[in-house]
Design an enzyme around this catalytic site. Sequence first.
Site, PDB file in Angstrom:
ATOM      1  N   ARG A   8     -21.240  -9.808  42.036  1.00 32.86           N
ATOM      2  CA  ARG A   8     -19.896 -10.217  41.612  1.00 32.86           C
ATOM      3  C   ARG A   8     -19.106 -10.692  42.821  1.00 32.86           C
ATOM      4  O   ARG A   8     -19.263 -10.175  43.926  1.00 32.86           O
ATOM      5  CB  ARG A   8     -19.163  -9.052  40.938  1.00 32.86           C
ATOM      6  CG  ARG A   8     -19.866  -8.480  39.718  1.00 32.86           C
ATOM      7  CD  ARG A   8     -19.965  -9.480  38.576  1.00 32.86           C
ATOM      8  NE  ARG A   8     -18.668  -9.918  38.106  1.00 32.86           N
ATOM      9  CZ  ARG A   8     -17.934  -9.237  37.203  1.00 32.86           C
ATOM     10  NH1 ARG A   8     -18.387  -8.108  36.686  1.00 32.86           N
ATOM     11  NH2 ARG A   8     -16.764  -9.714  36.807  1.00 32.86           N
ATOM     12  N   LYS A  24     -14.617  -0.853  28.327  1.00 31.79           N
ATOM     13  CA  LYS A  24     -14.961  -2.133  27.720  1.00 31.79           C
ATOM     14  C   LYS A  24     -15.726  -1.954  26.410  1.00 31.79           C
ATOM     15  O   LYS A  24     -16.326  -2.902  25.908  1.00 31.79           O
ATOM     16  CB  LYS A  24     -15.780  -2.959  28.711  1.00 31.79           C
ATOM     17  CG  LYS A  24     -15.044  -3.238  30.020  1.00 31.79           C
ATOM     18  CD  LYS A  24     -15.897  -4.014  31.006  1.00 31.79           C
ATOM     19  CE  LYS A  24     -15.147  -4.210  32.324  1.00 31.79           C
ATOM     20  NZ  LYS A  24     -15.949  -4.988  33.311  1.00 31.79           N
ATOM     21  N   PRO A  76     -14.370  -9.636  29.548  1.00 36.08           N
ATOM     22  CA  PRO A  76     -13.028  -9.073  29.345  1.00 36.08           C
ATOM     23  C   PRO A  76     -12.893  -7.699  30.006  1.00 36.08           C
ATOM     24  O   PRO A  76     -13.821  -6.885  29.969  1.00 36.08           O
ATOM     25  CB  PRO A  76     -12.929  -8.957  27.818  1.00 36.08           C
ATOM     26  CG  PRO A  76     -13.932  -9.927  27.290  1.00 36.08           C
ATOM     27  CD  PRO A  76     -15.051  -9.933  28.280  1.00 36.08           C
ATOM     28  N   GLU A  77     -11.748  -7.469  30.617  1.00 31.48           N
ATOM     29  CA  GLU A  77     -11.507  -6.155  31.219  1.00 31.48           C
ATOM     30  C   GLU A  77     -10.885  -5.223  30.175  1.00 31.48           C
ATOM     31  O   GLU A  77     -10.572  -5.629  29.056  1.00 31.48           O
ATOM     32  CB  GLU A  77     -10.664  -6.318  32.473  1.00 31.48           C
ATOM     33  CG  GLU A  77     -11.344  -7.261  33.468  1.00 31.48           C
ATOM     34  CD  GLU A  77     -10.907  -7.114  34.911  1.00 31.48           C
ATOM     35  OE1 GLU A  77     -10.379  -6.061  35.303  1.00 31.48           O
ATOM     36  OE2 GLU A  77     -11.120  -8.078  35.683  1.00 31.48           O
ATOM     37  N   ASN A 122     -13.469  -7.152  37.785  1.00 28.64           N
ATOM     38  CA  ASN A 122     -13.319  -7.835  39.056  1.00 28.64           C
ATOM     39  C   ASN A 122     -11.865  -8.099  39.429  1.00 28.64           C
ATOM     40  O   ASN A 122     -11.487  -8.045  40.599  1.00 28.64           O
ATOM     41  CB  ASN A 122     -14.092  -9.158  39.000  1.00 28.64           C
ATOM     42  CG  ASN A 122     -14.790  -9.465  40.303  1.00 28.64           C
ATOM     43  OD1 ASN A 122     -14.860  -8.627  41.183  1.00 28.64           O
ATOM     44  ND2 ASN A 122     -15.292 -10.673  40.433  1.00 28.64           N
TER      45      ASN A 122
END
Length: 268
Positions: free
Chosen positions: A256, A52, A2-3, A163
């Site tokens: 990533r 986060k 989760p961002e 991302n």
Amino acid sequence: MPEGHVIHRLAQHLNREFTDTSPIVTSPQGRFDAQARTLDGQPYLESDAYGKHLFIEFDVSQPERIIYIHLGLIGSLHFEDPAETKGQIRLHMATNTIAANLRGPQWCRLITAEEKAVAVDKLGADPLRADADPKPIKEKVNKSNRSIASLLMDQSLFPGVGNIYRAETLFRLGIDPFSSGKDADFDAIWADLVQLMAEGVKAGRIDTVRPEHTPEAMNRPPRVDDHGGEVYVYRRAGQKCYICGTPINEQVMEGRNLFWCPTCQKGD
């Protein structure tokens, strides 16, 4: 993972549901049992988010009074019926009407206010916090030879940015993701992150396309993806760019997947 907008939404939801309550606190899974017992039935104070990282504080006399949660890749915090017991629940906070159930976090710890300060000090400037000071981060980015795509994923600089926000902000600003930090327009990046992430908190999803590029405006099908939201490049590898028609590129960077348009993001 989760961002940051997700964690800030969770903090807001916790505050709405538990302020002025003394919730039941348990660990059905057992891995947080001893810590939960010290908080069970104690007054809830507030939840706070930095990037986060989620902090839940209780009004107790002991130094260890803050639950420190990082969801990691598979963790979740759901608001459910108090009788809900499905899955491996690490932390269960409940009133008579609602429960917050934590499953599969990267960590769930009980810490002191001093330990929280140490954890927060390791983070950079959170675009979602009104008290964020981007100036020290700007100085670091403006001196860096690292790619701006790499810098944006560094939580010691941009906590909460993941991302999706990385890829989308760079596309929206036409920035080559491989250009160095010192060559990037920090002020434009910061302003766009502040705007996009605040909208993400309100909507509960990440939408980054401008009005002229929505499905309705372009007469195209809406995006169908587990992550939801209308985006320009994230997880659109091989599909045509909405602006120039060039296929979107994808490349692994530091573990990533990076997405970008090689035409719209050529840089100088």
